[in-house]
Design a protein around this motif. Structure first.
Motif, PDB file in Angstrom:
ATOM      1  N   ILE A   1       0.893  -1.147   0.036  1.00  0.00           N
ATOM      2  CA  ILE A   1      -0.031  -0.174  -0.016  1.00  0.00           C
ATOM      3  C   ILE A   1       0.813   1.054   0.067  1.00  0.00           C
ATOM      4  CG2 ILE A   1      -1.822   1.201   1.231  1.00  0.00           C
ATOM      5  CD1 ILE A   1      -2.742  -1.657   2.146  1.00  0.00           C
ATOM      6  N   SER A   2       2.057   1.156   0.449  1.00  0.00           N
ATOM      7  CA  SER A   2       3.172   2.258   0.353  1.00  0.00           C
ATOM      8  C   SER A   2       3.051   2.963  -1.236  1.00  0.00           C
ATOM      9  CB  SER A   2       4.402   1.733   0.634  1.00  0.00           C
ATOM     10  OG  SER A   2       4.519   0.797   1.770  1.00  0.00           O
ATOM     11  N   LYS A   3       2.764   2.116  -2.234  1.00  0.00           N
ATOM     12  CA  LYS A   3       2.930   2.238  -3.436  1.00  0.00           C
ATOM     13  C   LYS A   3       1.794   3.458  -3.834  1.00  0.00           C
ATOM     14  CE  LYS A   3       4.443  -1.942  -5.754  1.00  0.00           C
ATOM     15  NZ  LYS A   3       4.717  -2.621  -4.280  1.00  0.00           N
ATOM     16  N   LEU A   4       0.904   3.485  -3.127  1.00  0.00           N
ATOM     17  CA  LEU A   4      -0.372   4.583  -3.187  1.00  0.00           C
ATOM     18  C   LEU A   4       0.394   5.888  -2.869  1.00  0.00           C
ATOM     19  CD1 LEU A   4      -3.457   4.723  -3.910  1.00  0.00           C
ATOM     20  CD2 LEU A   4      -3.576   4.494  -1.304  1.00  0.00           C
ATOM     21  N   PHE A   5       1.173   5.827  -1.937  1.00  0.00           N
ATOM     22  CA  PHE A   5       1.588   6.948  -1.340  1.00  0.00           C
ATOM     23  C   PHE A   5       2.759   7.684  -2.435  1.00  0.00           C
ATOM     24  CE2 PHE A   5       0.235   5.224   2.401  1.00  0.00           C
ATOM     25  CZ  PHE A   5      -0.292   6.682   3.409  1.00  0.00           C
ATOM     26  N   THR A   6       3.455   6.633  -2.890  1.00  0.00           N
ATOM     27  CA  THR A   6       4.427   6.989  -3.914  1.00  0.00           C
ATOM     28  C   THR A   6       3.805   7.864  -5.304  1.00  0.00           C
ATOM     29  OG1 THR A   6       5.931   5.315  -3.120  1.00  0.00           O
ATOM     30  CG2 THR A   6       6.394   6.368  -5.341  1.00  0.00           C
ATOM     31  N   VAL A   7       2.802   7.183  -5.720  1.00  0.00           N
ATOM     32  CA  VAL A   7       2.002   7.568  -6.898  1.00  0.00           C
ATOM     33  C   VAL A   7       1.445   8.698  -6.494  1.00  0.00           C
ATOM     34  CG1 VAL A   7       0.198   6.926  -8.503  1.00  0.00           C
ATOM     35  CG2 VAL A   7       1.771   5.217  -7.914  1.00  0.00           C
TER      36      VAL A   7
ATOM     37  N   GLU B   1      -5.985  -1.398  -7.729  1.00  0.00           N
ATOM     38  CA  GLU B   1      -6.516  -2.479  -7.996  1.00  0.00           C
ATOM     39  C   GLU B   1      -8.026  -2.500  -7.884  1.00  0.00           C
ATOM     40  OE1 GLU B   1      -2.426  -4.031  -5.885  1.00  0.00           O
ATOM     41  OE2 GLU B   1      -4.339  -4.448  -4.970  1.00  0.00           O
ATOM     42  N   ILE B   2      -8.625  -2.327  -8.941  1.00  0.00           N
ATOM     43  CA  ILE B   2      -9.906  -2.125  -8.997  1.00  0.00           C
ATOM     44  C   ILE B   2     -10.758  -3.315  -9.252  1.00  0.00           C
ATOM     45  CG2 ILE B   2     -11.714  -0.483 -10.299  1.00  0.00           C
ATOM     46  CD1 ILE B   2      -9.144   1.139 -11.417  1.00  0.00           C
ATOM     47  N   LEU B   3     -11.775  -3.532  -8.188  1.00  0.00           N
ATOM     48  CA  LEU B   3     -12.432  -4.712  -8.384  1.00  0.00           C
ATOM     49  C   LEU B   3     -13.906  -4.310  -8.676  1.00  0.00           C
ATOM     50  CD1 LEU B   3     -10.891  -6.133  -4.785  1.00  0.00           C
ATOM     51  CD2 LEU B   3     -10.603  -7.111  -7.261  1.00  0.00           C
ATOM     52  N   ARG B   4     -14.502  -5.204  -9.510  1.00  0.00           N
ATOM     53  CA  ARG B   4     -15.582  -4.816  -9.762  1.00  0.00           C
ATOM     54  C   ARG B   4     -16.719  -5.911  -9.645  1.00  0.00           C
ATOM     55  NH1 ARG B   4     -15.590  -3.034 -16.141  1.00  0.00           N
ATOM     56  NH2 ARG B   4     -16.100  -1.140 -15.499  1.00  0.00           N
ATOM     57  N   THR B   5     -17.888  -5.621  -9.079  1.00  0.00           N
ATOM     58  CA  THR B   5     -18.976  -6.572  -8.858  1.00  0.00           C
ATOM     59  C   THR B   5     -20.404  -6.212  -9.097  1.00  0.00           C
ATOM     60  OG1 THR B   5     -20.102  -7.611  -6.951  1.00  0.00           O
ATOM     61  CG2 THR B   5     -19.434  -5.357  -6.528  1.00  0.00           C
TER      62      THR B   5
ATOM     63  N   TYR C   1     -12.110   0.513  -5.440  1.00  0.00           N
ATOM     64  CA  TYR C   1     -10.827   0.983  -5.614  1.00  0.00           C
ATOM     65  C   TYR C   1      -9.899   0.677  -4.612  1.00  0.00           C
ATOM     66  CZ  TYR C   1     -11.759   3.420  -9.900  1.00  0.00           C
ATOM     67  OH  TYR C   1     -12.053   3.791 -11.319  1.00  0.00           O
ATOM     68  N   THR C   2      -9.063  -0.523  -4.822  1.00  0.00           N
ATOM     69  CA  THR C   2      -8.173  -0.936  -3.683  1.00  0.00           C
ATOM     70  C   THR C   2      -6.783  -0.943  -3.708  1.00  0.00           C
ATOM     71  OG1 THR C   2      -8.084  -3.224  -4.348  1.00  0.00           O
ATOM     72  CG2 THR C   2     -10.086  -2.787  -3.387  1.00  0.00           C
TER      73      THR C   2
ATOM     74  N   CYS D   1      -9.512   0.384   0.816  1.00  0.00           N
ATOM     75  CA  CYS D   1     -10.680   0.146  -0.189  1.00  0.00           C
ATOM     76  C   CYS D   1     -11.734   1.440  -0.141  1.00  0.00           C
ATOM     77  CB  CYS D   1     -11.601  -0.951   0.266  1.00  0.00           C
ATOM     78  SG  CYS D   1     -10.805  -2.378   0.457  1.00  0.00           S
ATOM     79  N   LEU D   2     -11.647   1.917  -1.113  1.00  0.00           N
ATOM     80  CA  LEU D   2     -12.663   3.144  -1.655  1.00  0.00           C
ATOM     81  C   LEU D   2     -13.677   2.711  -2.599  1.00  0.00           C
ATOM     82  CD1 LEU D   2      -9.762   6.147  -2.351  1.00  0.00           C
ATOM     83  CD2 LEU D   2     -10.997   5.365  -0.019  1.00  0.00           C
ATOM     84  N   VAL D   3     -14.824   3.091  -2.290  1.00  0.00           N
ATOM     85  CA  VAL D   3     -15.931   3.058  -2.866  1.00  0.00           C
ATOM     86  C   VAL D   3     -16.689   4.238  -3.270  1.00  0.00           C
ATOM     87  CG1 VAL D   3     -18.326   1.549  -3.170  1.00  0.00           C
ATOM     88  CG2 VAL D   3     -16.555   0.827  -1.524  1.00  0.00           C
ATOM     89  N   PRO D   4     -16.299   4.801  -4.342  1.00  0.00           N
ATOM     90  CA  PRO D   4     -16.671   6.173  -4.732  1.00  0.00           C
ATOM     91  C   PRO D   4     -18.259   6.348  -4.968  1.00  0.00           C
ATOM     92  CG  PRO D   4     -14.881   5.412  -6.143  1.00  0.00           C
ATOM     93  CD  PRO D   4     -15.369   4.385  -5.260  1.00  0.00           C
ATOM     94  N   ASP D   5     -18.843   5.557  -5.361  1.00  0.00           N
ATOM     95  CA  ASP D   5     -20.454   5.514  -5.706  1.00  0.00           C
ATOM     96  C   ASP D   5     -20.926   5.933  -4.253  1.00  0.00           C
ATOM     97  OD1 ASP D   5     -19.703   4.617  -8.130  1.00  0.00           O
ATOM     98  OD2 ASP D   5     -21.081   2.686  -8.184  1.00  0.00           O
ATOM     99  N   TYR D   6     -20.571   5.372  -3.110  1.00  0.00           N
ATOM    100  CA  TYR D   6     -21.085   5.693  -1.901  1.00  0.00           C
ATOM    101  C   TYR D   6     -20.410   6.564  -0.969  1.00  0.00           C
ATOM    102  CZ  TYR D   6     -24.047   1.804  -3.214  1.00  0.00           C
ATOM    103  OH  TYR D   6     -24.836   0.906  -3.937  1.00  0.00           O
ATOM    104  N   ASP D   7     -19.181   7.157  -1.424  1.00  0.00           N
ATOM    105  CA  ASP D   7     -18.354   8.041  -0.749  1.00  0.00           C
ATOM    106  C   ASP D   7     -17.993   7.513   0.549  1.00  0.00           C
ATOM    107  OD1 ASP D   7     -18.587  10.009  -2.506  1.00  0.00           O
ATOM    108  OD2 ASP D   7     -20.067  11.320  -1.394  1.00  0.00           O
ATOM    109  N   VAL D   8     -17.367   6.113   0.369  1.00  0.00           N
ATOM    110  CA  VAL D   8     -17.028   5.211   1.676  1.00  0.00           C
ATOM    111  C   VAL D   8     -15.426   4.900   1.368  1.00  0.00           C
ATOM    112  CG1 VAL D   8     -17.426   3.089   2.581  1.00  0.00           C
ATOM    113  CG2 VAL D   8     -19.363   4.703   2.125  1.00  0.00           C
ATOM    114  N   VAL D   9     -14.930   4.631   2.600  1.00  0.00           N
ATOM    115  CA  VAL D   9     -13.440   4.304   2.589  1.00  0.00           C
ATOM    116  C   VAL D   9     -13.492   3.225   3.630  1.00  0.00           C
ATOM    117  CG1 VAL D   9     -12.869   6.183   4.181  1.00  0.00           C
ATOM    118  CG2 VAL D   9     -11.103   4.889   3.090  1.00  0.00           C
ATOM    119  N   ALA D  10     -12.677   2.175   3.484  1.00  0.00           N
ATOM    120  CA  ALA D  10     -12.430   1.143   4.324  1.00  0.00           C
ATOM    121  C   ALA D  10     -11.229   0.665   4.409  1.00  0.00           C
ATOM    122  CB  ALA D  10     -13.577  -0.100   3.876  1.00  0.00           C
ATOM    123  N   SER D  11     -10.810   0.352   5.763  1.00  0.00           N
ATOM    124  CA  SER D  11      -9.485  -0.101   6.184  1.00  0.00           C
ATOM    125  C   SER D  11      -9.378  -1.362   6.710  1.00  0.00           C
ATOM    126  CB  SER D  11      -8.891   1.026   7.070  1.00  0.00           C
ATOM    127  OG  SER D  11      -7.644   0.602   7.560  1.00  0.00           O
TER     128      SER D  11
END
Length: 603
Positions: A117-123, A372-376, A389-390, A403-413
């Motif tokens: 997840i460190s890569k997220l900070f770098t990008v 890493e974008i998971l689709r359901t 978005y994970t 994990c971020l779910v933009p459709d619901y403005d939600v973040v999960a850790s």
């Protein structure tokens, strides 16, 4: 075959080259097929919703059952709406056995290793640099990559040597560079007689001699230039996906080259300080182990303070830019809230960043930079596609996902530490959070939409009316009784779509309203706000949809809403264009049907 079905068949056969009737392009889909993205505004008070509360209790029960058998592994899971200060779900498990050099009580401030997840900070740090574009070739900033040392005897060709001038920053961030995964993971550097497994005998000390793994020291920038050129490319750039730790390490070198700061100092100034977080570190401060959860294992196996090094630094610092960060639940929630609220990047930059860049071999996963974008499509009652978005990371005994779910403005850790969890368990916790909580968030959003938008809007002077309602199974807002100047709009959709001026008695075609995300006015100055919505007409039943899709090998082929919006234009305005006037309380007071040039007031 009815007219609309024939039209769709023609559209499909022409690979979305739209059939033109009297000069007006038209296409018809079958059944509710909302645009990709949110179909209603995200709920802003989910913690107060009884369905969300019940779902949270059920999810807590699932995690209690999962962790009941954990003797030496910690787990922290939290889910938060960006519209609320506190998470509406929080779970922390302290196992009976733990390393006494770390914390004795797991909570939202407990620090974990977060690995990749460190890569997220770098990008993100790269995106915050002025003037740097993800389409820039990496050699614009690191021209010396062209001169990496090759293996003796290697000629310069695309099989032996990466085409560095074609490798962009975005390709490195999304694993499309074609570069291999790692410099340090080399069996030749590991102990053992590898000739017993059929590998050839090699000279003494043949490996890279660095890497932070296999008990080797971290790699330095000179060692990158000395050794990585000996590792052959896997693909030409933008051919396919190869997970590359080295690629992200190279992005960190770009950050240092452009910013003039060490990577650690830049991340602190550009991201961590603006976020106001105090439990995220580019590398672990040795004097502060009491804040972290350290598994109860022998020191050489807990990997708590192992420096995996690379991946490279132009200074004396050796923080791992691809997997060496540490963070906490509260800091993850703060980061996710800032991303979805566009507190670090502009709204346009955020929207661009949170988009797929390439598909993978999994039908349910796409990659972004470095998402890493998971689709359901099996979570909500309407069966629509939802993207999560994970970014996930794992290092021997430390597994996490963001994990971020933009459709619901939600973040999960999800943060774990110990050898009883693993990456599969972490993915499962994120999946269970989506499965159990999103249906409740969907209901909460619908409940708020009923108050904010549902009702009848009318203009007696023009004999115009429109009714909006929210149903339990369909997406968006259902439009009924849509009358403009005495004419039933839904009953004349085919006449609008044909566009030839020859009107017939068409079938009634139901329509739904979806948010576009465009807004004007209101804000800090108060007063009403203008909020843009778009209507979409759906014809055909689910059975007809299934019949159409059965003719093709592509799933949900009938769903082409993306190509149907904004097609019915009348004097530059579109018939599907609806703008709501919303008061400071969030409740709509009127609708502007700009294509029909009619203003309706809520009655």
């Amino acid at each position: 075959m009815g007219p609309s079905k024939r039209l769709f068949a023609a559209v499909a056969a022409a690979a979305f080259t739209w059939t033109t009737l009297s000069g007006v392009a038209s296409a018809v889909s079958f059944g509710p097929c909302p645009p990709l993205g949110p179909v209603l505004p995200a709920p802003v008070r989910p913690s107060a919703d009884p369905d969300v509360q019940a779902a949270a209790k059920s999810f807590e029960g699932s995690l209690n059952a999962l962790t009941a058998g954990y003797n030496a592994s910690a787990v922290s899971v939290a889910v938060k709406s960006i519209h609320e200060d506190q998470p509406f779900f929080s779970f922390h498990y302290t196992p009976p056995h733990f390393n006494t050099s770390g914390t004795h009580k797991v909570d939202a401030d407990t620090v974990y290793r977060i690995a990749s997840i460190s890569k997220l900070f770098t990008v993100l740090g790269l995106l915050l640099l002025d003037g740097v574009r993800m389409d820039d070739p990496v050699t614009k900033y690191l021209p010396q990559l062209r001169d990496l040392t090759r293996q003796p005897g290697d000629e310069v060709n695309e099989i032996t040597t990466p085409d560095w001038d074609e490798i962009t920053l975005g390709s490195l961030a999304s694993h499309q560079s074609g570069l291999g995964s790692d410099l340090p993971i080399d069996l030749a550097a590991a102990p053992g007689n590898w000739t017993e497994l059929g590998l050839p005998a090699l000279p003494d000390n043949p490996g890279p001699g660095c890497g932070g793994t296999l008990l080797l020291p971290p790699c330095t920038t000179p060692e990158l230039y000395r050794d990585f050129g000996k590792h052959h490319p896997v693909y030409a750039p933008f051919t396919s996906v190869v997970y590359s730790n080295v690629g992200v390490g190279i992005l960190a070198l770009v950050i240092e080259a452009v910013s003039g700061k060490s990577f650690d100092d830049y991340i602190q100034c550009a991201i961590l300080d603006p976020l106001g977080v105090t439990s995220t570190f580019t590398r672990w401060p040795p004097s502060d182990t009491k804040r972290g959860f350290i598994p109860d294992t022998t020191p050489d196996k807990n990997w708590w303070d192992a420096d995996f090094g690379p991946w490279f630094s132009s200074t004396d610092e050796t923080s791992d830019r691809a997997g060496g960060f540490y963070s906490s639940t509260n800091d993850f929630l703060a980061l996710g809230t800032a991303i979805l609220s566009s507190k670090l990047l502009t709204p346009a930059q955020t929207r661009r960043w949170m988009k797929p860049r390439i598909a993978t071999s999994s039908a349910s996963m796409m990659l972004g930079e470095p998402w890493e974008i998971l689709r359901t499509d099996n979570v909500t009652a309407d069966g629509r596609l939802i993207e999560v978005y994970t970014k996930t990371g794992d290092i021997w005994g430390y597994d996490a996902t963001f994990c971020l779910v933009p459709d619901y403005d939600v973040v999960a850790s999800v943060l774990t530490s110990g050898f009883e969890t693993g990456s599969a368990a972490v993915y499962k916790m994120c999946s269970d959070a989506v499965r159990e909580l999103l249906p409740a968030l969907e209901k909460a959003g619908k409940a708020e939409a009923r108050t904010a938008m549902a009702g009848t809007y009318a203009d007696p002077a023009t004999n115009s009316t429109l009714t909006l309602s929210v149903d339990e199974t369909g997406p968006g807002l259902s439009i009924t009784d849509w009358i403009v100047r005495g004419v039933d709009v839904n009953a004349n959709y085919v006449n609008y779509a044909n566009g030839d001026g020859k009107f017939t008695d068409g079938a009634y075609v139901p329509s739904r309203l979806y948010p576009s995300g465009l807004k004007a006015g209101g804000g800090g100055g108060g007063g009403p706000q203008q909020v843009s919505w778009r209507a979409h007409w759906d014809s055909g039943s689910p059975q007809q949809n299934a019949e159409i899709d059965g003719d093709y090998v592509w799933a949900t082929f009938h769903c082409v809403t993306w190509a149907e919006l904004d097609r019915l234009i009348y004097k530059f305005n579109t018939l599907d264009d609806v703008v709501a006037t919303v008061g400071e309380d969030g409740v709509a007071t009127g609708l502007n049907l700009r294509g029909f040039r009619v203003q309706l007031r809520r009655v």
